[in-house]
Design a protein around this motif. Structure first.
Motif, PDB file in Angstrom:
ATOM      1  N   ALA A  30       4.536  -3.214   6.498  1.00  0.00           N
ATOM      2  CA  ALA A  30       3.350  -3.392   7.356  1.00  0.00           C
ATOM      3  C   ALA A  30       2.874  -4.850   7.326  1.00  0.00           C
ATOM      4  O   ALA A  30       2.445  -5.396   8.351  1.00  0.00           O
ATOM      5  CB  ALA A  30       2.238  -2.460   6.895  1.00  0.00           C
ATOM      6  N   LEU A  31       2.992  -5.490   6.154  1.00  0.00           N
ATOM      7  CA  LEU A  31       2.574  -6.905   6.039  1.00  0.00           C
ATOM      8  C   LEU A  31       3.585  -7.810   6.735  1.00  0.00           C
ATOM      9  O   LEU A  31       3.208  -8.720   7.487  1.00  0.00           O
ATOM     10  CB  LEU A  31       2.448  -7.288   4.565  1.00  0.00           C
ATOM     11  N   ARG A  32       4.884  -7.543   6.488  1.00  0.00           N
ATOM     12  CA  ARG A  32       5.937  -8.391   7.082  1.00  0.00           C
ATOM     13  C   ARG A  32       5.908  -8.317   8.597  1.00  0.00           C
ATOM     14  O   ARG A  32       6.018  -9.320   9.288  1.00  0.00           O
ATOM     15  CB  ARG A  32       7.313  -7.911   6.623  1.00  0.00           C
ATOM     16  N   GLU A  33       5.739  -7.083   9.104  1.00  0.00           N
ATOM     17  CA  GLU A  33       5.826  -6.881  10.559  1.00  0.00           C
ATOM     18  C   GLU A  33       4.454  -6.943  11.221  1.00  0.00           C
ATOM     19  O   GLU A  33       4.312  -6.612  12.395  1.00  0.00           O
ATOM     20  CB  GLU A  33       6.561  -5.563  10.835  1.00  0.00           C
ATOM     21  N   LYS A  34       3.441  -7.319  10.412  1.00  0.00           N
ATOM     22  CA  LYS A  34       2.087  -7.573  10.903  1.00  0.00           C
ATOM     23  C   LYS A  34       1.449  -6.352  11.586  1.00  0.00           C
ATOM     24  O   LYS A  34       0.739  -6.475  12.576  1.00  0.00           O
ATOM     25  CB  LYS A  34       2.071  -8.804  11.836  1.00  0.00           C
ATOM     26  N   TRP A  35       1.716  -5.165  11.014  1.00  0.00           N
ATOM     27  CA  TRP A  35       0.968  -3.990  11.477  1.00  0.00           C
ATOM     28  C   TRP A  35      -0.457  -4.071  10.957  1.00  0.00           C
ATOM     29  O   TRP A  35      -1.363  -3.498  11.532  1.00  0.00           O
ATOM     30  CB  TRP A  35       1.578  -2.684  10.962  1.00  0.00           C
ATOM     31  N   ILE A  36      -0.635  -4.728   9.775  1.00  0.00           N
ATOM     32  CA  ILE A  36      -1.982  -4.996   9.249  1.00  0.00           C
ATOM     33  C   ILE A  36      -2.029  -6.479   8.856  1.00  0.00           C
ATOM     34  O   ILE A  36      -0.985  -7.134   8.772  1.00  0.00           O
ATOM     35  CB  ILE A  36      -2.353  -4.091   8.056  1.00  0.00           C
ATOM     36  N   ALA A  37      -3.256  -6.978   8.595  1.00  0.00           N
ATOM     37  CA  ALA A  37      -3.394  -8.425   8.387  1.00  0.00           C
ATOM     38  C   ALA A  37      -3.365  -8.842   6.923  1.00  0.00           C
ATOM     39  O   ALA A  37      -3.153 -10.021   6.620  1.00  0.00           O
ATOM     40  CB  ALA A  37      -4.689  -8.904   9.037  1.00  0.00           C
ATOM     41  N   GLY A  38      -3.597  -7.901   5.991  1.00  0.00           N
ATOM     42  CA  GLY A  38      -3.612  -8.313   4.586  1.00  0.00           C
ATOM     43  C   GLY A  38      -4.028  -7.180   3.680  1.00  0.00           C
ATOM     44  O   GLY A  38      -4.316  -6.062   4.132  1.00  0.00           O
ATOM     45  N   ALA A  39      -4.044  -7.480   2.385  1.00  0.00           N
ATOM     46  CA  ALA A  39      -4.410  -6.451   1.400  1.00  0.00           C
ATOM     47  C   ALA A  39      -5.024  -7.114   0.180  1.00  0.00           C
ATOM     48  O   ALA A  39      -4.790  -8.309  -0.081  1.00  0.00           O
ATOM     49  CB  ALA A  39      -3.172  -5.642   0.994  1.00  0.00           C
ATOM     50  N   ALA A  40      -5.795  -6.330  -0.556  1.00  0.00           N
ATOM     51  CA  ALA A  40      -6.355  -6.771  -1.841  1.00  0.00           C
ATOM     52  C   ALA A  40      -6.211  -5.597  -2.797  1.00  0.00           C
ATOM     53  O   ALA A  40      -6.762  -4.522  -2.555  1.00  0.00           O
ATOM     54  CB  ALA A  40      -7.819  -7.178  -1.680  1.00  0.00           C
ATOM     55  N   LEU A  41      -5.427  -5.805  -3.863  1.00  0.00           N
ATOM     56  CA  LEU A  41      -5.015  -4.677  -4.705  1.00  0.00           C
ATOM     57  C   LEU A  41      -5.327  -4.947  -6.171  1.00  0.00           C
ATOM     58  O   LEU A  41      -4.880  -5.948  -6.721  1.00  0.00           O
ATOM     59  CB  LEU A  41      -3.504  -4.460  -4.569  1.00  0.00           C
ATOM     60  N   ASP A  42      -6.062  -4.020  -6.793  1.00  0.00           N
ATOM     61  CA  ASP A  42      -6.229  -4.099  -8.254  1.00  0.00           C
ATOM     62  C   ASP A  42      -5.179  -3.244  -8.944  1.00  0.00           C
ATOM     63  O   ASP A  42      -4.963  -3.381 -10.149  1.00  0.00           O
ATOM     64  CB  ASP A  42      -7.630  -3.599  -8.647  1.00  0.00           C
ATOM     65  N   VAL A  43      -4.546  -2.355  -8.178  1.00  0.00           N
ATOM     66  CA  VAL A  43      -3.575  -1.406  -8.736  1.00  0.00           C
ATOM     67  C   VAL A  43      -2.335  -1.415  -7.854  1.00  0.00           C
ATOM     68  O   VAL A  43      -2.428  -1.598  -6.637  1.00  0.00           O
ATOM     69  CB  VAL A  43      -4.187   0.014  -8.802  1.00  0.00           C
ATOM     70  N   VAL A  44      -1.172  -1.239  -8.463  1.00  0.00           N
ATOM     71  CA  VAL A  44       0.090  -1.256  -7.719  1.00  0.00           C
ATOM     72  C   VAL A  44       0.969  -0.112  -8.207  1.00  0.00           C
ATOM     73  O   VAL A  44       0.680   0.505  -9.243  1.00  0.00           O
ATOM     74  CB  VAL A  44       0.818  -2.616  -7.877  1.00  0.00           C
ATOM     75  N   GLU A  45       2.028   0.151  -7.445  1.00  0.00           N
ATOM     76  CA  GLU A  45       2.854   1.330  -7.727  1.00  0.00           C
ATOM     77  C   GLU A  45       3.458   1.266  -9.134  1.00  0.00           C
ATOM     78  O   GLU A  45       3.409   2.222  -9.888  1.00  0.00           O
ATOM     79  CB  GLU A  45       3.963   1.398  -6.677  1.00  0.00           C
TER      80      GLU A  45
END
Ligand code: NAD
Length: 339
Positions: A251-266
């Motif tokens: 989604a980030l690479r193909e610009k479906w959304i503009a960004g993210a802010a994550l305190d937790v990851v997979e």
């Protein structure tokens, strides 16, 4: 002679003087262990009345729980999320599972506000720009927008989300939330309850606050990202696996959304070669949303209260499986048991 009530901390990682000083005069013995595997945990719990655990990965599985001794009555976690405890197995076994439901509501909601506002204002990108020796010429990854023109959507409207709502209300954004477990009208003034689909389609910022469960694992998946606006931002302070990370990267690479802010990851710690590290439009913090001197003191107090309550024949302050038929009958929690 009556054996002392014994609690084992199976995955301890700091000094437990506070707990010892309070539990010992009450006749409760605290045993410290550092177990990682299921077999190590089973061995550590051979002769205990209660179990403390801390780690998000410590495997408190059905196999471990079924091997706990008949005298074991309580599993208490130094946390809010108990996703690594097989709560259904504990309930079947008559063991109460307790957490510290309110210990970091303030800290995580503060952190969510920081990530929401920080992402919207591109604070981290600006900081990197200036630290790199520049001043003028900041372009950023997208045009800045006035927050009061935007919609903020909460996936899950529990304790932390509601505290975040109260803190964000001064920004005069439109606030919406999706939480299928809330009956009737919204419990938070100024927040409209909507479906998840509507939230994803309308929110400029999507902030995730649901517990990790079989129902929420991968809740924010490719279909969800495709519903979101290309200008939207995802904020996650709950648990990494709620977001399908491969879909997020796409989604980030193909610009479906503009960004993210994550305190937790997979996968935590985040692997050194994670593609998430490549994106300037992604803010990453190392699962420290709950941290403060105050929250640590709070969680330790709640753990002492939980084990003391059960040893005295009471429910702990925050039972996670309140419908369990406990091995030993319990009376209601009372503030008189405060540490
Ligand atoms: P909470 O139990 O008060 O609220 C969770 C809310 O999610 C509830 O209102 C519930 O109805 C809702 N929910 C459950 N499934 C849902 C779904 N499928 N769709 C929408 N809503 C759903 O919990 P909380 O105190 O607000 O904490 C939320 C989560 O935050 C915790 O479960 C924990 O995993 C995480 N957490 C993270 C940190 C950190 O350090 N980043 C610290 C504490 C808690």
């Amino acid at each position: 002679m009556v054996a002392p009530f014994r609690v084992v901390n199976i995955d301890c990682n700091f000094d437990y003087a506070y707990e010892r000083d309070r539990l010992a005069p009450l006749g409760i013995e605290l045993v410290l262990r550092k177990s990682v595997t299921e077999d190590e945990i089973i061995a550590a719990c051979a002769d205990v009345d209660a179990v403390f655990l801390e780690g998000t990965k410590t495997p408190m599985t059905a196999r471990v729980i079924e091997a706990l001794p008949a005298r074991c009555r309580l599993i208490a976690k130094y946390a809010v999320g108990v996703d690594n405890v097989d709560v259904a197995a504990a309930t079947r076994a008559g063991i109460v599972v307790a957490n510290a439901a309110d210990f970091c509501t303030e800290e995580v909601s503060d952190h969510a506000v920081a990530l929401i506002v920080g992402a919207a204002r591109q604070v981290v990108s600006m900081d990197r720009h200036v630290h790199a020796g520049r001043w003028t010429g900041f372009v950023g990854t997208r045009p800045l927008r006035r927050l009061s023109e935007l919609t903020l959507g909460f996936v899950g409207l529990g304790r932390i989300a509601r505290a975040t709502v109260r803190k964000m209300s001064g920004f005069r954004m439109r606030l919406i939330a999706a939480d299928p477990y809330l009956p009737g009208p919204s419990p938070e003034p100024g927040v409209d309850l909507v479906s998840l689909e509507q939230l994803l389609a309308e929110a400029d910022l999507v902030s995730v606050h649901v517990p990790l469960s079989p129902q929420t694992r991968g809740l924010i998946n490719e279909a969800a990202f495709r519903r979101m606006k290309p200008t939207s931002l995802l904020v996650n302070t709950s648990r990494g696996p709620i977001v399908d990370e491969a879909a997020l990267v796409r989604a980030l690479r193909e610009k479906w959304i503009a960004g993210a802010a994550l305190d937790v990851v997979e996968v935590e710690p985040l692997p050194a070669d994670s593609p998430l590290r490549e994106f300037d439009q992604v803010i990453l913090t190392p699962h420290r949303g709950a941290d403060s001197v105050d929250s640590l003191a709070h969680v330790r107090r709640t753990m002492v209260e939980s084990v003391f309550a059960v040893a005295q024949g009471h429910w702990p302050p925050f039972p996670f499986n309140p419908k369990v038929a406990p091995r030993v009958p319990l009376r209601p929690w009372t503030e008189a048991l405060r540490a």
